[in-house]
Design a protein around this motif. Sequence first.
Motif, PDB file in Angstrom:
ATOM      1  N   ILE A 301       0.792  -1.115   0.030  1.00  0.00           N
ATOM      2  CA  ILE A 301       0.134   0.084  -0.076  1.00  0.00           C
ATOM      3  C   ILE A 301       0.723   1.158  -0.081  1.00  0.00           C
ATOM      4  N   GLY A 302       2.042   1.227   0.801  1.00  0.00           N
ATOM      5  CA  GLY A 302       2.685   2.524   0.697  1.00  0.00           C
ATOM      6  C   GLY A 302       3.382   2.516  -0.408  1.00  0.00           C
ATOM      7  N   LEU A 304       2.337   1.712  -3.474  1.00  0.00           N
ATOM      8  CA  LEU A 304       1.319   2.022  -4.539  1.00  0.00           C
ATOM      9  C   LEU A 304       0.985   3.575  -4.211  1.00  0.00           C
ATOM     10  N   THR A 305       0.960   3.926  -3.008  1.00  0.00           N
ATOM     11  CA  THR A 305       0.430   5.421  -2.501  1.00  0.00           C
ATOM     12  C   THR A 305       1.412   6.410  -2.970  1.00  0.00           C
ATOM     13  N   ARG A 306       2.677   6.025  -2.768  1.00  0.00           N
ATOM     14  CA  ARG A 306       3.935   6.966  -2.966  1.00  0.00           C
ATOM     15  C   ARG A 306       4.236   7.004  -4.537  1.00  0.00           C
ATOM     16  N   GLY A 309      -0.194   5.122  -7.260  1.00  0.00           N
ATOM     17  CA  GLY A 309      -1.277   4.319  -7.772  1.00  0.00           C
ATOM     18  C   GLY A 309      -0.623   3.128  -8.684  1.00  0.00           C
TER      19      GLY A 309
END
Length: 313
Positions: A301-302, A304-306, A309
Amino acid sequence: MTSTSPLVSVILATNRSSPFLAAAVSSVVAQTYPGWELVIVDNGAPDPVALSAVVAGIPRTSIVRVPPPVTVSLARNAGVTASGGDLLVFLDDDDVWHPERLERQVALLRAEPSAPASYCGGWHMDANGRPFAPSWPAVPANATEMLSGTARLPHICGAMLIRRHAFAEVGGFSPELSMMEDFELALRLLGRGTFACAPEELVGYRRHDGNVTGTGIDNVRVRRSALDGILTRHAWAAGARGDERTAALLREHRERERARASHDAGLATLAALRRRRIADAAREARWGTSHSATAYFGAIIGRLTRGGGSRRW
């Protein structure tokens, strides 16, 4: 040697024709501390004549030959048996030492007589001997911090200078191990007390294509499984002998390592998917979700967020 100037036995095991061996040996000869002996353990070097030529004329040097195949642990134990020093240090055939390495660590053990071993920091270098970042410092920590994993153990086996009696009391290297044997030995030595710390960069660790501790995915998988197994076994053994405090510290250490490895597995999953290596992605997902799902999915998640996406992993 006297009790204030103990003999240091340098054990160098080799099973190959290392182009870096001469540099490793030269760094021993260049030590400012004069009280050393060098024991070369030939456990399958393809050219014994060339090996002998490298150390020809060097005083206080001997070669011990053990018939291959043997693990590096058995080879080092054989070198210790053939040596006579009160202090032991292990040198790989591709690493080098700062000239004052032995002098500083011997003085440290003299000043801290209860310490079973001392350890130092060091630097990375390439195949040509050129240093590169990052270096690896030695940070003072007590035995509890190292056993629990809140502080890292010595970076490599070669960073430790070990009292012979402590090495003998814990049984030396586990003979079956050919990977993570230094980590496993350090865990047992910590049962004898806190290590003395020399924070200086005194050991040069060479990175090259022949490293056993490579960073390829297959090597990472083997090492993380070995680490997990060692910590699990040691925690069980501590509990079996009634030392619940040490068992709890080792279980804590194992959970820390599982979280770290699962975090890395999450990143490796994304990298494998990006390269369409589905089998690799599945293997990393199985490791991460079974050992620390929180760390595994947190890493994904980290990233993909940074990374904005799914557009960029």
